[in-house]
Scaffold this motif. Structure first.
Motif, short mmCIF file in Angstrom:
data_model
loop_
_atom_site.label_atom_id
_atom_site.label_comp_id
_atom_site.label_asym_id
_atom_site.label_seq_id
_atom_site.Cartn_x
_atom_site.Cartn_y
_atom_site.Cartn_z
N GLY A 162 -5.02 3.99 -3.78
CA GLY A 162 -3.63 4.73 -3.57
C GLY A 162 -3.27 5.12 -4.73
O GLY A 162 -2.42 6.21 -4.83
N ARG A 163 -3.76 4.73 -5.90
CA ARG A 163 -3.37 5.14 -7.28
C ARG A 163 -4.38 6.37 -7.78
O ARG A 163 -4.02 6.55 -8.97
CB ARG A 163 -3.31 3.82 -8.36
N LEU A 189 6.12 3.66 -9.20
CA LEU A 189 6.51 2.23 -8.57
C LEU A 189 5.32 1.48 -8.47
O LEU A 189 4.29 1.54 -7.98
CB LEU A 189 7.28 2.42 -7.44
N VAL A 244 -6.08 -0.92 -3.74
CA VAL A 244 -4.68 -0.39 -4.09
C VAL A 244 -5.11 0.65 -5.35
O VAL A 244 -4.34 1.68 -5.39
CB VAL A 244 -4.26 -1.65 -4.80
N LEU A 302 0.91 -1.34 -0.18
CA LEU A 302 0.00 -0.21 0.03
C LEU A 302 0.74 1.11 0.00
O LEU A 302 0.49 2.34 -0.85
CB LEU A 302 -1.03 0.24 1.14
N LEU A 303 1.96 1.29 0.68
CA LEU A 303 2.87 2.52 0.72
C LEU A 303 3.56 2.64 -0.60
O LEU A 303 3.45 3.87 -1.16
CB LEU A 303 3.89 2.02 1.72
N VAL A 304 3.89 1.63 -1.36
CA VAL A 304 4.15 1.83 -2.72
C VAL A 304 3.25 1.97 -3.55
O VAL A 304 3.55 2.84 -4.68
CB VAL A 304 4.90 0.23 -3.17
N SER A 305 2.27 1.77 -3.32
CA SER A 305 0.74 2.39 -4.31
C SER A 305 0.56 3.83 -4.05
O SER A 305 -0.53 4.16 -4.68
CB SER A 305 -0.33 1.29 -4.13
N GLY A 306 1.08 4.46 -3.19
CA GLY A 306 0.68 5.48 -3.04
C GLY A 306 -0.02 6.39 -1.51
O GLY A 306 -0.28 7.34 -1.75
#
Lengths: 228, 206
Positions: free
Chosen positions: B92-93, B67, B89, A74-78
């Motif tokens: 987040g995007r 990423l 997810v 989740l952190l990498v996803s934003g």
């Protein structure tokens, strides 16, 4: 806000699907209440508050543990740390209020003629408000569920056994509910209510701020990674 | 071609054991790099450092674009459905819920998997959970994809589907880093980073 809302929404859905856990979350305050129901109402209501706090904080603790493997993705996803923990906190507050509701009705039916129901409701809300960030804080500080559970057990046990008039009890997170319960059941002066509410609000704000700070540090973006 | 991922001088030590020593890697748009090495060579550590999840002792990672990260273990919630994972997810995007669901289901079909609407993740097989894991990594079309052995539990057909998906991402201009200990597809990558020998070699596709 949309990210926080999505985390909260899905955390609630995840918890509502754990039916066995939900039953146990209801059983814990119920058992706490029933065990001293024959005694003075104040005893059973104070124990109900502790049981409620224990249930909500344990749910929050385990929600943190079950999310730990998902957090890197989740952190990498934003997402940022505060999105995840604030969302989870909102979900735990919602879950806590849902658990508290039936117990308020139970107290109203059982002792509605002898206790002040408004302060009982306020105490329950404050118990939930404090317990959710307390569980999250232990979850974010202690990486393993067993250690976290034992730590929570120690906290609740000390809260239960400490002299409520002593200074130790006052620095413990759930002291507010005891003060408000005394006001609601024993019909003492308003000072109890004021002290309880102030203690509960200050503890909630402090625990929430601590959770967000610790989460921000633990889930921070490492400085060696640069986006250009 | 744009250099999407630049890894410069990454070193990492666990206690007395030096795992990574001045590792460099450059992956451009439309390239696939494989990270190979023995167990304990630091493959997952390297990928976590590239994703910014772990701090190296020295070195830097520069990313041009967004990423995507596929962890080795599935990184999913047991009691949520595949669609709910797509929504999470996707949030987040900055994707809409409907857009994330549609994109997730489309990507799942590319792996020959129809994401069930109601089945919670705990009821999916290990291989299917890994497909979900892979779909989540690629959701929102990130420009750099970091895949940490995402085929654990795949049968032979799913394993080939996985590589076909990697090539589709590559053809769309994505820069991909795949951690692997299976050498059967190394002829299809542009760069091989061998962490046992701490060296970078050109792949057969270069």
């Amino acid at each position: 806000m949309r990210r926080i809302g999505t985390v909260a929404d899905l955390a609630i859905r995840e918890n509502l699907r754990r039916r066995g856990v939900l039953l146990l979350l209801l059983a814990l305050p119920l058992a706490s209440y029933l065990v001293r129901r024959d005694a003075h109402p104040g005893q059973s209501i104070r124990l109900l508050f502790l049981g409620l706090a224990w249930a909500v904080s344990t749910a929050a603790l385990f929600a943190t543990g079950s999310s730990r493997p998902v957090e890197p993705r989740l952190l990498v996803s934003g997402f940022r740390g505060y999105h995840l923990y604030l969302g989870r906190l909102l979900a735990m507050w919602g879950l806590g209020v849902a658990i508290a509701g039936p117990f308020f009705a139970l107290v109203a039916v059982d002792h509605g003629d002898v206790v002040r129901l408004g302060p009982i409701a306020a105490a329950m809300l404050l118990v939930v408000a404090v317990a959710a960030p307390l569980g999250l804080l232990i979850g974010v500080l202690v990486p393993r569920d067993l250690e976290g559970t034992l730590l929570l057990l120690i906290l609740v046990a000390v809260q239960m056994m400490a002299d409520p008039a002593g200074s130790l009890a006052k620095v413990l997170p759930l002291w507010s509910s005891r003060e408000i319960a005394t006001y609601a059941v024993d019909h003492v002066d308003g000072g109890y209510l004021t002290r309880g509410v102030v203690h509960g609000v200050v503890t909630t704000v402090a625990l929430t701020a601590l959770v967000l700070c610790v989460a921000a540090v633990r889930l921070r973006r490492r400085p060696h990674l640069r986006f250009v | 071609m744009i250099e999407r991922l630049a890894v410069r001088g990454i070193s990492k030590r666990y206690g007395r054991r030096q795992v990574l020593r001045g590792v460099d890697l450059s992956v451009h748009a439309g390239q696939v790099a494989a990270v190979v090495g023995e167990n304990g060579a630091g493959k997952s550590t390297f990928l976590r450092i590239c994703a910014g999840l772990q701090k190296p002792d020295s070195g830097e990672v520069i990313v041009r674009g967004r990423l995507g990260y596929c962890p080795q273990d599935a990184g999913t919630y047991d009691f949520l459905t595949a669609d709910e994972h797509f929504m999470l997810v996707g949030a987040g995007r900055e994707m809409s819920r409907r857009g994330a669901r549609r994109a997730g289901r489309f990507a799942a079909r590319e792996l020959r998997w129809t994401a069930p609407e109601r089945a919670q993740t705990r009821h999916l097989s290990g291989g299917t959970r890994q497909k979900l894991n892979l779909v989540l990594a690629g959701l929102g079309q990130p420009e750099v994809l970091l895949l940490d052995e995402p085929y654990t539990g795949f049968d032979q057909g799913a394993y080939h589907d996985f590589w076909r998906q990697v090539w589709r991402w590559r053809d769309a201009g994505c820069a991909i880093v795949v951690v692997t200990h299976l050498l059967t597809h190394l002829n299809a990558v542009d760069t091989v980073l061998d962490l046992t020998g701490q060296r970078v070699m050109p792949g057969a596709a270069a």
